[in-house]
Design an enzyme around this catalytic site. Structure first.
Site, short mmCIF file in Angstrom:
data_model
loop_
_atom_site.label_atom_id
_atom_site.label_comp_id
_atom_site.label_asym_id
_atom_site.label_seq_id
_atom_site.Cartn_x
_atom_site.Cartn_y
_atom_site.Cartn_z
N GLY A 131 0.82 -1.20 0.00
CA GLY A 131 0.00 0.00 0.00
C GLY A 131 0.85 1.25 0.00
N GLU A 248 12.56 -3.94 -4.27
CA GLU A 248 11.65 -4.02 -5.41
C GLU A 248 12.38 -3.74 -6.73
OE1 GLU A 248 7.21 -2.46 -6.64
OE2 GLU A 248 8.43 -1.17 -5.37
#
Length: 395
Positions: A131, A248
């Protein structure tokens, strides 16, 4: 530079290769699923595959052994990715958990958090989502407006996130929320673990241009989250968030073998009739594909440079952003050239009756743009490389 692998590493390669050859699911041998495809049966099959790999110890191999991983060396991690790419193995279902959440919790989490969450990340007993992005913040994550207010032993969270991958499957979420609205935007942010089954959490899938719906918008309305779910210190979540982003970007760029996509493009050219022969017989076509192969090789050896730094015990260099930018942009160029090769056939959608190669290339082209946005847009990566690596002045 020695590009040869040691006998021990080659033995590891044979171990991975043998297991894959003996365990690759039959459905995948018949039908190779495409990137970001999210048909109803796809998730269930990939979940079964994940659990099979986990049972054999092939999930999270880079994680420390004490947390359920193999403690694999950087070279072994490279070999592992190469072997998965060689057979185009199905993706596991908890990719965000494995690539982002687990390593972040291992670095920043309390012992209680590690014991509670890490094992279930590996086994896919709990699926995770991220999120970060909001409708008004986009790539400027630090401008987020989701709020968390303290109330006794809980945070009460209100706000909205968007482009949340796999939120419709997720059990847990790593959530960035503002806990001090008066602080500068990079301050006053906290990193909180949220149960996606909590009252007040609403997930609405977003249909993409491909027709798939694995992105979502997520709403938080008076969601109660225990304070023990705070990762790191209150109002210092930006440091934790950056750790996650580094995992990431290196994961998106470092784990992809783009030469496999170029090989598929070459096979497509050889299958398309043109002027009494095939598209591959055209010198211009071969030249273009060879240029893409050169780009793929450059990405491969840049990845090796990153691994060399890790083997020497050096901190991560600029290769993460370079690889992320290179992979996402090359993926887009490959898709665009496939559309040129296909001509009018490029307009046929995925699984159309008369589509070449089942319309997979059209689907890939539509999906390719997502990688230039996810994990930090290409524009953000250009800024990082220009300002922090090359020392160029801000425009």
């Amino acid at each position: 530079m020695d590009f040869n692998f040691s006998p021990e590493d080659e033995a590891f390669r044979q171990e991975v290769r043998s297991w894959l050859e003996n365990n690759l699911p039959e459905w995948h041998k018949r039908e190779v699923l495409d990137y970001m495809l999210d048909e109803s049966g796809d998730w269930k099959r990939r979940l079964e595959w994940h659990k099979k790999m986990h049972a054999a110890g092939w999930v999270g191999i880079s994680w420390p052994k004490e947390y359920g991983g193999r403690g694999a060396t950087p070279i072994q991690q490279l070999i592992y990715q190469q072997e998965l790419a060689r057979v185009n193995a199905p993706e596991i279902v908890n990719g965000l958990g494995i690539m982002l959440v687990g390593p972040t919790l291992i670095h920043w989490g309390t012992e209680e958090q590690k014991k509670r969450y890490v094992p279930k990340i590996l086994s896919a007993d709990e699926i995770w989502c991220q999120g970060y992005s909001e409708p008004g913040s986009g790539s400027d994550v630090a401008s987020l407006q989701t709020r968390a207010v303290e109330e006794g032993d809980y945070f009460i969270i209100n706000g909205q996130k968007v482009w949340t991958s796999d939120a419709h499957h997720a059990d847990m979420c790593i959530l960035l929320t503002r806990t001090d609205p008066s602080a500068p935007k990079h301050k006053g942010i906290s990193y909180i673990l949220v149960d996606m089954h909590s009252p007040g959490v609403t997930v609405r899938p977003l249909v993409q241009i491909t027709g798939a719906a694995n992105f979502n918008e997520v709403f938080f309305e008076d969601v109660k989250v225990p304070k023990k779910n705070l990762v790191g210190e209150k109002n210092q979540g930006w440091q934790v968030a950056i750790t996650t982003l580094m995992f990431e970007r290196s994961g998106i760029g470092g784990g992809r073998d783009m030469m496999a996509a170029v090989d598929e493009l070459r096979a497509l050219a050889k299958s398309l009739p043109r002027n009494g022969g095939t598209a591959w017989d055209d010198t211009d076509v071969r030249q273009k594909i060879i240029q893409l192969a050169c780009d793929a090789a450059a990405i491969k050896y840049t990845g090796y440079r990153q691994i060399t730094r890790r083997l020497k015990g050096l901190p991560p260099g600029p290769e993460g952003s370079v690889l992320k930018l290179g992979v996402s942009e090359l993926n887009l160029r490959i898709g665009k050239f496939a559309m040129e090769l296909l001509g009018p056939y490029s307009q046929m959608e995925y699984n159309a009756p008369l589509a070449k190669d089942r319309g997979r290339w059209s689907y890939r082209m539509l999906a390719a743009r997502a990688l230039t946005i996810a994990g930090g847009t290409s524009e953000i990566q250009h800024n990082i490389i220009g300002e922090r690596v090359l020392g160029l002045p801000k425009g």
